[in-house]
Design a protein around this motif. Structure first.
Motif, mmCIF file in Angstrom:
data_model
loop_
_atom_site.group_PDB
_atom_site.id
_atom_site.type_symbol
_atom_site.label_atom_id
_atom_site.label_comp_id
_atom_site.label_asym_id
_atom_site.label_seq_id
_atom_site.Cartn_x
_atom_site.Cartn_y
_atom_site.Cartn_z
ATOM 1 N N ARG A 117 44.614 25.343 39.922
ATOM 2 C CA ARG A 117 45.812 25.471 40.745
ATOM 3 C C ARG A 117 45.511 26.192 42.048
ATOM 4 O O ARG A 117 46.161 25.938 43.059
ATOM 5 C CB ARG A 117 46.911 26.208 39.986
ATOM 6 N N GLY A 118 44.546 27.105 42.017
ATOM 7 C CA GLY A 118 44.210 27.835 43.225
ATOM 8 C C GLY A 118 42.940 28.637 43.022
ATOM 9 O O GLY A 118 42.596 29.008 41.894
ATOM 10 N N PHE B 116 40.922 32.056 44.730
ATOM 11 C CA PHE B 116 41.209 33.215 45.572
ATOM 12 C C PHE B 116 39.929 33.999 45.833
ATOM 13 O O PHE B 116 39.086 34.142 44.947
ATOM 14 C CB PHE B 116 42.212 34.139 44.862
ATOM 15 N N TYR C 178 38.687 37.809 47.105
ATOM 16 C CA TYR C 178 39.080 39.190 47.341
ATOM 17 C C TYR C 178 37.860 39.992 47.767
ATOM 18 O O TYR C 178 36.729 39.667 47.404
ATOM 19 C CB TYR C 178 39.652 39.832 46.064
ATOM 20 N N PRO D 214 41.143 45.434 44.623
ATOM 21 C CA PRO D 214 40.780 44.228 45.370
ATOM 22 C C PRO D 214 41.755 43.971 46.520
ATOM 23 O O PRO D 214 42.968 44.073 46.349
ATOM 24 C CB PRO D 214 40.874 43.123 44.313
ATOM 25 N N PHE E 267 43.117 41.192 49.178
ATOM 26 C CA PHE E 267 43.203 39.743 49.312
ATOM 27 C C PHE E 267 42.595 39.251 50.624
ATOM 28 O O PHE E 267 42.818 39.837 51.692
ATOM 29 C CB PHE E 267 44.666 39.308 49.232
ATOM 30 N N THR F 166 43.314 32.176 50.006
ATOM 31 C CA THR F 166 43.681 31.292 48.911
ATOM 32 C C THR F 166 43.347 29.867 49.323
ATOM 33 O O THR F 166 43.670 29.453 50.441
ATOM 34 C CB THR F 166 45.188 31.364 48.599
ATOM 35 N N TYR G 2 43.553 25.745 47.825
ATOM 36 C CA TYR G 2 44.257 24.989 46.799
ATOM 37 C C TYR G 2 43.624 23.636 46.486
ATOM 38 O O TYR G 2 43.787 23.124 45.379
ATOM 39 C CB TYR G 2 45.710 24.763 47.203
ATOM 40 N N ASN H 64 49.740 32.062 34.735
ATOM 41 C CA ASN H 64 49.614 32.737 36.021
ATOM 42 C C ASN H 64 48.455 33.707 36.091
ATOM 43 O O ASN H 64 48.269 34.365 37.097
ATOM 44 C CB ASN H 64 50.903 33.493 36.335
ATOM 45 N N LYS H 65 47.656 33.828 35.018
ATOM 46 C CA LYS H 65 46.595 34.823 35.050
ATOM 47 C C LYS H 65 45.462 34.356 35.945
ATOM 48 O O LYS H 65 45.222 33.159 36.113
ATOM 49 C CB LYS H 65 46.070 35.077 33.639
ATOM 50 N N LEU H 66 44.742 35.313 36.524
ATOM 51 C CA LEU H 66 43.552 35.023 37.301
ATOM 52 C C LEU H 66 42.317 35.268 36.443
ATOM 53 O O LEU H 66 42.258 36.242 35.695
ATOM 54 C CB LEU H 66 43.479 35.913 38.542
ATOM 55 N N PHE I 138 38.424 36.079 36.886
ATOM 56 C CA PHE I 138 37.541 36.589 37.925
ATOM 57 C C PHE I 138 36.079 36.334 37.614
ATOM 58 O O PHE I 138 35.649 36.377 36.455
ATOM 59 C CB PHE I 138 37.729 38.106 38.079
ATOM 60 N N GLY I 139 35.294 36.122 38.679
ATOM 61 C CA GLY I 139 33.857 36.162 38.561
ATOM 62 C C GLY I 139 33.383 37.604 38.592
ATOM 63 O O GLY I 139 34.171 38.531 38.816
ATOM 64 N N TYR J 245 51.354 42.042 37.181
ATOM 65 C CA TYR J 245 50.205 41.730 36.331
ATOM 66 C C TYR J 245 49.372 42.993 36.157
ATOM 67 O O TYR J 245 49.239 43.782 37.095
ATOM 68 C CB TYR J 245 49.321 40.661 36.985
ATOM 69 N N TYR K 226 45.463 44.265 35.025
ATOM 70 C CA TYR K 226 44.075 43.883 34.782
ATOM 71 C C TYR K 226 43.284 45.145 34.459
ATOM 72 O O TYR K 226 43.624 46.242 34.894
ATOM 73 C CB TYR K 226 43.459 43.211 36.017
ATOM 74 N N LEU L 69 36.865 42.068 36.380
ATOM 75 C CA LEU L 69 38.293 42.249 36.115
ATOM 76 C C LEU L 69 38.756 41.267 35.050
ATOM 77 O O LEU L 69 38.471 40.072 35.123
ATOM 78 C CB LEU L 69 39.087 41.996 37.392
ATOM 79 N N PHE M 161 42.194 39.959 32.811
ATOM 80 C CA PHE M 161 43.645 39.917 32.694
ATOM 81 C C PHE M 161 44.107 40.563 31.392
ATOM 82 O O PHE M 161 43.488 40.386 30.348
ATOM 83 C CB PHE M 161 44.113 38.464 32.741
ATOM 84 N N TYR N 236 51.191 39.819 31.855
ATOM 85 C CA TYR N 236 51.999 39.360 32.995
ATOM 86 C C TYR N 236 53.457 39.576 32.635
ATOM 87 O O TYR N 236 53.920 39.126 31.573
ATOM 88 C CB TYR N 236 51.679 37.892 33.268
ATOM 89 N N ASN O 273 53.120 30.938 39.451
ATOM 90 C CA ASN O 273 52.273 29.790 39.760
ATOM 91 C C ASN O 273 51.103 30.171 40.671
ATOM 92 O O ASN O 273 50.314 31.021 40.358
ATOM 93 C CB ASN O 273 53.118 28.677 40.375
ATOM 94 N N THR O 274 51.022 29.555 41.823
ATOM 95 C CA THR O 274 49.854 29.767 42.671
ATOM 96 C C THR O 274 50.068 30.852 43.708
ATOM 97 O O THR O 274 49.262 31.016 44.618
ATOM 98 C CB THR O 274 49.500 28.459 43.393
ATOM 99 N N THR P 112 49.948 34.220 45.689
ATOM 100 C CA THR P 112 48.886 35.209 45.766
ATOM 101 C C THR P 112 49.289 36.505 45.096
ATOM 102 O O THR P 112 50.411 36.989 45.261
ATOM 103 C CB THR P 112 48.546 35.474 47.241
ATOM 104 N N GLN P 113 48.368 37.076 44.338
ATOM 105 C CA GLN P 113 48.556 38.375 43.712
ATOM 106 C C GLN P 113 47.916 39.447 44.586
ATOM 107 O O GLN P 113 46.750 39.335 44.964
ATOM 108 C CB GLN P 113 47.936 38.385 42.315
ATOM 109 N N PHE Q 38 46.866 43.466 44.926
ATOM 110 C CA PHE Q 38 46.488 44.516 43.987
ATOM 111 C C PHE Q 38 46.774 45.919 44.518
ATOM 112 O O PHE Q 38 46.726 46.175 45.726
ATOM 113 C CB PHE Q 38 44.988 44.408 43.665
#
Lengths: 111, 114
Positions: free
Chosen positions: A31-32, A34, A36, A44, A46, A49, A51, A97-99, A101-102, B33, B35, B43, B45, B48, B99-100, B102-103, B105
């Motif tokens: 979905r997206g 990101f 940071y 982090p 931002f 983003t 898509y 909705n969770k991210l 992360f790498g 959210y 983390y 990080l 999760f 939420y 949804n998409t 931006t979060q 922090f």
């Protein structure tokens, strides 16, 4: 299992020496994506983003691009203040909705 | 325009005590959210929430951890009977929508368990 892999783990550059950071991923639906920046002891911050494949975003010396399998963060003529850990995160379609992360790339720019 | 606020910034607890971490989202944001960043790890999760609702707690340990986001006031992450393995940086993020979106922090709370 969905995976996010960032490379290299660490990168040392001279001031002005351009380079790229890589974020490759395997997800069933994206979905997206990101980017940071994280400084030591801070949260982090931002950056971008993205898509869809082919999309590009720019901000000062940074440019982020996205393909179907990976994203690049290009750093042009970096300065010492660009030193930080750069994190890539995904919002997979099946994960709500969770991210995800790498592990991040630690960038050091020397003057 | 204030960003995401977290307090305390540093918290020291002894094993068996309770830890309460607070998060106030950015103005206009109704999604929160949590983390966790363990030493030398990325990080991860945890949970939420929207106002008065837990939407996804799939990353939350089954025992000792709980979270809430009341109608009034900040979101709270509560850890009961802390153990040394709970030592980590806990970050809160907020977004305007789901949804998409931006979060963004907060600065994090660094929990140390002695």
């Amino acid at each position: 299992e969905d995976q996010v892999t960032q490379s290299p783990e660490a990168l040392r550059l001279q001031e002005g020496e351009s380079s790229s950071l890589n974020c490759s991923y395997t997800v069933s639906g994206l979905r997206g994506l990101f980017w940071y920046r994280q400084d030591p002891g801070k949260g982090p911050e931002f950056l971008f983003t993205l898509y869809s494949a082919g999309e590009e975003k720019e901000k000062e010396r940074l440019k982020a691009t996205l393909t179907k399998k990976e994203s690049f963060l290009h750093i042009t003529a970096p300065k010492p203040e660009d030193s930080a850990t750069y994190l890539c995160a995904l919002s997979p379609r099946e994960y709500g909705n969770k991210l995800v992360f790498g592990a991040g790339t630690i960038l050091r720019v020397k003057s | 325009n204030a960003g995401v606020m977290q307090n305390p910034r540093h918290l020291v607890r002894r094993r068996g005590q309770e830890a309460r971490l607070r998060c106030s989202p950015m103005k206009g944001h109704s999604h929160v959210y949590w983390y966790r960043q363990l030493p030398e790890e990325g990080l991860k999760f945890m949970v939420y929430l929207q106002k008065e609702n837990i939407i996804d707690e799939s990353g939350m340990p089954k025992e000792r951890f709980s979270a809430e986001f009341p109608k009034e006031g900040p979101s709270i992450l509560r850890i009961q009977q802390v153990v040394r393995g709970d030592s980590a940086a806990y970050f809160c993020a907020s977004s305007r929508a789901g949804n998409t979106d931006t979060q963004y922090f907060g600065p994090g709370t660094r929990l140390t368990v002695l």
